[in-house]
Design a protein around this motif. Sequence first.
Motif, PDB file in Angstrom:
ATOM      1  N   VAL A   1       0.825  -1.211   0.000  1.00 26.13           N
ATOM      2  CA  VAL A   1       0.000   0.000   0.000  1.00 26.13           C
ATOM      3  C   VAL A   1       0.862   1.264   0.000  1.00 26.13           C
ATOM      4  O   VAL A   1       0.394   2.358  -0.351  1.00 26.13           O
ATOM      5  CB  VAL A   1      -0.969  -0.022   1.207  1.00 26.13           C
ATOM      6  CG1 VAL A   1      -0.250   0.277   2.509  1.00 26.13           C
ATOM      7  CG2 VAL A   1      -2.120   0.938   1.016  1.00 26.13           C
ATOM      8  N   SER A   2       2.128   1.128   0.385  1.00 26.40           N
ATOM      9  CA  SER A   2       3.009   2.296   0.387  1.00 26.40           C
ATOM     10  C   SER A   2       3.599   2.562  -0.992  1.00 26.40           C
ATOM     11  O   SER A   2       4.345   3.530  -1.168  1.00 26.40           O
ATOM     12  CB  SER A   2       4.144   2.098   1.408  1.00 26.40           C
ATOM     13  OG  SER A   2       5.010   1.050   1.024  1.00 26.40           O
ATOM     14  N   LYS A   3       3.290   1.717  -1.976  1.00 23.76           N
ATOM     15  CA  LYS A   3       3.752   1.912  -3.352  1.00 23.76           C
ATOM     16  C   LYS A   3       2.571   2.314  -4.226  1.00 23.76           C
ATOM     17  O   LYS A   3       1.633   1.535  -4.406  1.00 23.76           O
ATOM     18  CB  LYS A   3       4.405   0.637  -3.880  1.00 23.76           C
ATOM     19  CG  LYS A   3       5.673   0.248  -3.124  1.00 23.76           C
ATOM     20  CD  LYS A   3       6.286  -1.028  -3.670  1.00 23.76           C
ATOM     21  CE  LYS A   3       7.565  -1.381  -2.921  1.00 23.76           C
ATOM     22  NZ  LYS A   3       8.151  -2.657  -3.399  1.00 23.76           N
ATOM     23  N   LYS A   4       2.632   3.508  -4.751  1.00 23.35           N
ATOM     24  CA  LYS A   4       1.496   4.081  -5.476  1.00 23.35           C
ATOM     25  C   LYS A   4       1.059   3.230  -6.665  1.00 23.35           C
ATOM     26  O   LYS A   4      -0.139   3.048  -6.907  1.00 23.35           O
ATOM     27  CB  LYS A   4       1.831   5.496  -5.947  1.00 23.35           C
ATOM     28  CG  LYS A   4       0.628   6.263  -6.486  1.00 23.35           C
ATOM     29  CD  LYS A   4       0.988   7.685  -6.834  1.00 23.35           C
ATOM     30  CE  LYS A   4      -0.244   8.489  -7.195  1.00 23.35           C
ATOM     31  NZ  LYS A   4      -1.074   7.881  -8.248  1.00 23.35           N
ATOM     32  N   GLN A   5       2.021   2.664  -7.392  1.00 23.35           N
ATOM     33  CA  GLN A   5       1.658   1.870  -8.569  1.00 23.35           C
ATOM     34  C   GLN A   5       0.895   0.610  -8.189  1.00 23.35           C
ATOM     35  O   GLN A   5      -0.013   0.173  -8.913  1.00 23.35           O
ATOM     36  CB  GLN A   5       2.901   1.510  -9.399  1.00 23.35           C
ATOM     37  CG  GLN A   5       3.919   0.625  -8.705  1.00 23.35           C
ATOM     38  CD  GLN A   5       4.952   1.420  -7.906  1.00 23.35           C
ATOM     39  OE1 GLN A   5       4.681   2.542  -7.489  1.00 23.35           O
ATOM     40  NE2 GLN A   5       6.124   0.826  -7.710  1.00 23.35           N
ATOM     41  N   ASP A   6       1.227   0.019  -7.052  1.00 25.83           N
ATOM     42  CA  ASP A   6       0.497  -1.164  -6.589  1.00 25.83           C
ATOM     43  C   ASP A   6      -0.941  -0.809  -6.228  1.00 25.83           C
ATOM     44  O   ASP A   6      -1.879  -1.544  -6.544  1.00 25.83           O
ATOM     45  CB  ASP A   6       1.189  -1.780  -5.362  1.00 25.83           C
ATOM     46  CG  ASP A   6       2.517  -2.436  -5.698  1.00 25.83           C
ATOM     47  OD1 ASP A   6       2.858  -2.502  -6.895  1.00 25.83           O
ATOM     48  OD2 ASP A   6       3.213  -2.893  -4.758  1.00 25.83           O
ATOM     49  N   VAL A   7      -1.104   0.339  -5.569  1.00 27.45           N
ATOM     50  CA  VAL A   7      -2.448   0.773  -5.166  1.00 27.45           C
ATOM     51  C   VAL A   7      -3.286   1.114  -6.395  1.00 27.45           C
ATOM     52  O   VAL A   7      -4.465   0.743  -6.483  1.00 27.45           O
ATOM     53  CB  VAL A   7      -2.358   1.978  -4.212  1.00 27.45           C
ATOM     54  CG1 VAL A   7      -3.753   2.467  -3.836  1.00 27.45           C
ATOM     55  CG2 VAL A   7      -1.577   1.607  -2.959  1.00 27.45           C
ATOM     56  N   ASP A   8      -2.695   1.816  -7.345  1.00 22.33           N
ATOM     57  CA  ASP A   8      -3.418   2.169  -8.586  1.00 22.33           C
ATOM     58  C   ASP A   8      -3.930   0.917  -9.296  1.00 22.33           C
ATOM     59  O   ASP A   8      -5.078   0.868  -9.766  1.00 22.33           O
ATOM     60  CB  ASP A   8      -2.498   2.942  -9.530  1.00 22.33           C
ATOM     61  CG  ASP A   8      -2.352   4.400  -9.122  1.00 22.33           C
ATOM     62  OD1 ASP A   8      -3.273   4.929  -8.482  1.00 22.33           O
ATOM     63  OD2 ASP A   8      -1.313   5.008  -9.437  1.00 22.33           O
ATOM     64  N   LYS A   9      -3.090  -0.087  -9.374  1.00 19.62           N
ATOM     65  CA  LYS A   9      -3.470  -1.324 -10.048  1.00 19.62           C
ATOM     66  C   LYS A   9      -4.633  -2.011  -9.335  1.00 19.62           C
ATOM     67  O   LYS A   9      -5.573  -2.498  -9.971  1.00 19.62           O
ATOM     68  CB  LYS A   9      -2.266  -2.268 -10.108  1.00 19.62           C
ATOM     69  CG  LYS A   9      -2.549  -3.599 -10.783  1.00 19.62           C
ATOM     70  CD  LYS A   9      -1.299  -4.472 -10.784  1.00 19.62           C
ATOM     71  CE  LYS A   9      -1.602  -5.850 -11.379  1.00 19.62           C
ATOM     72  NZ  LYS A   9      -0.398  -6.730 -11.352  1.00 19.62           N
ATOM     73  N   ALA A  10      -4.586  -2.036  -8.016  1.00 22.24           N
ATOM     74  CA  ALA A  10      -5.616  -2.737  -7.241  1.00 22.24           C
ATOM     75  C   ALA A  10      -6.958  -2.019  -7.274  1.00 22.24           C
ATOM     76  O   ALA A  10      -8.020  -2.655  -7.243  1.00 22.24           O
ATOM     77  CB  ALA A  10      -5.149  -2.913  -5.801  1.00 22.24           C
ATOM     78  N   LEU A  11      -6.956  -0.680  -7.346  1.00 19.99           N
ATOM     79  CA  LEU A  11      -8.194   0.093  -7.228  1.00 19.99           C
ATOM     80  C   LEU A  11      -8.825   0.451  -8.569  1.00 19.99           C
ATOM     81  O   LEU A  11      -9.949   0.980  -8.596  1.00 19.99           O
ATOM     82  CB  LEU A  11      -7.935   1.373  -6.425  1.00 19.99           C
ATOM     83  CG  LEU A  11      -8.152   1.268  -4.910  1.00 19.99           C
ATOM     84  CD1 LEU A  11      -7.250   0.232  -4.281  1.00 19.99           C
ATOM     85  CD2 LEU A  11      -7.961   2.619  -4.245  1.00 19.99           C
ATOM     86  N   ASP A  12      -8.140   0.178  -9.643  1.00 20.79           N
ATOM     87  CA  ASP A  12      -8.669   0.523 -10.966  1.00 20.79           C
ATOM     88  C   ASP A  12      -9.993  -0.205 -11.220  1.00 20.79           C
ATOM     89  O   ASP A  12     -10.065  -1.425 -11.159  1.00 20.79           O
ATOM     90  CB  ASP A  12      -7.653   0.133 -12.041  1.00 20.79           C
ATOM     91  CG  ASP A  12      -8.060   0.639 -13.424  1.00 20.79           C
ATOM     92  OD1 ASP A  12      -8.981   1.462 -13.506  1.00 20.79           O
ATOM     93  OD2 ASP A  12      -7.456   0.185 -14.409  1.00 20.79           O
ATOM     94  N   GLY A  13     -11.054   0.565 -11.472  1.00 28.66           N
ATOM     95  CA  GLY A  13     -12.358  -0.015 -11.770  1.00 28.66           C
ATOM     96  C   GLY A  13     -13.203  -0.351 -10.559  1.00 28.66           C
ATOM     97  O   GLY A  13     -14.290  -0.921 -10.697  1.00 28.66           O
ATOM     98  N   ALA A  14     -12.749   0.004  -9.366  1.00 27.30           N
ATOM     99  CA  ALA A  14     -13.493  -0.329  -8.146  1.00 27.30           C
ATOM    100  C   ALA A  14     -14.646   0.639  -7.908  1.00 27.30           C
ATOM    101  O   ALA A  14     -14.596   1.811  -8.302  1.00 27.30           O
ATOM    102  CB  ALA A  14     -12.560  -0.323  -6.942  1.00 27.30           C
ATOM    103  N   ASP A  15     -15.691   0.131  -7.264  1.00 31.56           N
ATOM    104  CA  ASP A  15     -16.830   0.971  -6.868  1.00 31.56           C
ATOM    105  C   ASP A  15     -16.710   1.445  -5.428  1.00 31.56           C
ATOM    106  O   ASP A  15     -17.208   2.511  -5.069  1.00 31.56           O
ATOM    107  CB  ASP A  15     -18.138   0.189  -7.024  1.00 31.56           C
ATOM    108  CG  ASP A  15     -18.424  -0.167  -8.471  1.00 31.56           C
ATOM    109  OD1 ASP A  15     -18.682   0.756  -9.256  1.00 31.56           O
ATOM    110  OD2 ASP A  15     -18.371  -1.363  -8.819  1.00 31.56           O
ATOM    111  N   CYS A  16     -16.070   0.628  -4.600  1.00 28.74           N
ATOM    112  CA  CYS A  16     -15.948   0.958  -3.179  1.00 28.74           C
ATOM    113  C   CYS A  16     -14.666   0.320  -2.643  1.00 28.74           C
ATOM    114  O   CYS A  16     -14.299  -0.789  -3.035  1.00 28.74           O
ATOM    115  CB  CYS A  16     -17.163   0.448  -2.404  1.00 28.74           C
ATOM    116  SG  CYS A  16     -17.086   0.727  -0.608  1.00 28.74           S
TER     117      CYS A  16
END
Length: 483
Positions: free
Chosen positions: A66-81
């Motif tokens: 979670v401290s790596k922005k690219q990892d977070v971007d990948k995980a949250l892409d297309g999420a509703d919540c």
Amino acid sequence: MHLREKEGIEKKVLVVTGGLGFVGSALCLELVRRGAQQVRAFDLRPQSPWSDHLRNRGVVCIQGDVSKKQDVDKALDGADCVFHLASYGMSGKEMLQLGRVDEININGTCHVLDACLEHGVKRLVYVSTYNVVFGGKEIINGNESLPYFPMDDHADPYGRSKSIAEQLVLKSNGRPFKKKKGKLYTCAIRPAAIYGPGEERHLPRIMKLAKLGLLPFKIGGTNVKSDWVYVDNLVLALLLASMGLLDDIPGRGHPVAAGQPYFISDGSPVNSFEFIGPLLKSVDYALPKVSLAVPHALLLGKVFWVFYSFMYPWLSRRWLPQPLILPAEVYKVGVTHYFSFLKAKEELGYRPMVSPEEGMAATISYWKDRKRRTLDGPTIFPWLSVVIAMTMLFCAAYMPDIGPVTLFKALGLFFFRSIGALRVAFILAVAAHIGEGVYAWKLARKVDPANAKGWFWQTLVLGFFSLRYLLKRAKMYANVTRS
């Protein structure tokens, strides 16, 4: 708030940071049960006790930091919540890893907020802590109107970092998305100490200390009370909070939970040592009888804090045991602090679905079964006694008169009269330990095959101090077989 149980969940893409953890996995499974289109468990770990079950239920497990922005971007892409549970530094050695605490709890939360705004995620439920308002001063039936605890007065970096992160989350409520129309709605859930079958932080550490006989005292008076929350009750609160952020409910304008914090508990404040008493008793561990005043416990906690601060480079090493107690943990168990969940009840419709009695019964059942499946043994004091005695006997029998060996030899000669007798005594003791170890291995292959090697090595060192626990298990096994 009265909505369908699948409102805002059914046919939605939902992300749980820290999704392979105790609470995260329970939340993921409930989201699947309620008909989510896709549930993503985003976690630093590739595996956990729940990961295989999550995958079998269709949860998409994403490894990332979670401290790596690219990892977070990948995980949250297309999420509703998003349910942001990932955190670091809640207890033990983690508390002293200051850089990592801020990196995960503050920077990680900033990355989650940025990704929500970047990808148009409408709802963010943040899991906070009581410690954003509590720092060692008594609070009785507190509520959400309490001010944040002063940043410079926090007893540990975890409480300070969670306070900063919660304020960032709540102040981000209503911010417009970067690339499309719409707003981000946020809220914060502040849970009490969490318990339940499989809990990873509080109870395992308490149980390990109790097993080793290193839970020597209670802290504070019997009138000290605090809150606990059963995992299923917390999961329910998180789901209700996500529904409270919906902006498309007919007849409701602004989302009721938007920008709001909520205290969540079982609603039954209790003394922590009274609370864990039935659990310790159920697995034959002793509940401490001696009480230690909070100032004295704080002094002891500060000693451990200083010592472990010097051990900073090795804090993540498994060979370094957890500290007995740290100052922030003294406050948690030694100072009264409990809160009302009235706001969550009125605005979210939260009511605990599992009573403390039911929750503790399930927790006791889990720990009794866990004890049956793991290696049992004596407290640390027999370990120290046997190891020290065998070392002294060896030194007296075979080592030259150097330093303390002279004293060991004098004591040995007082009992055995000659060096030859000392050597015979040592050889017989070693032979007895080897014989007991072999016997334990053979017996364990019948009554506890999964731990046969552990029983061999433990009994090889401790002799009958270990063997008696295996004989007790063998007796239980025989009774079960007969029935």
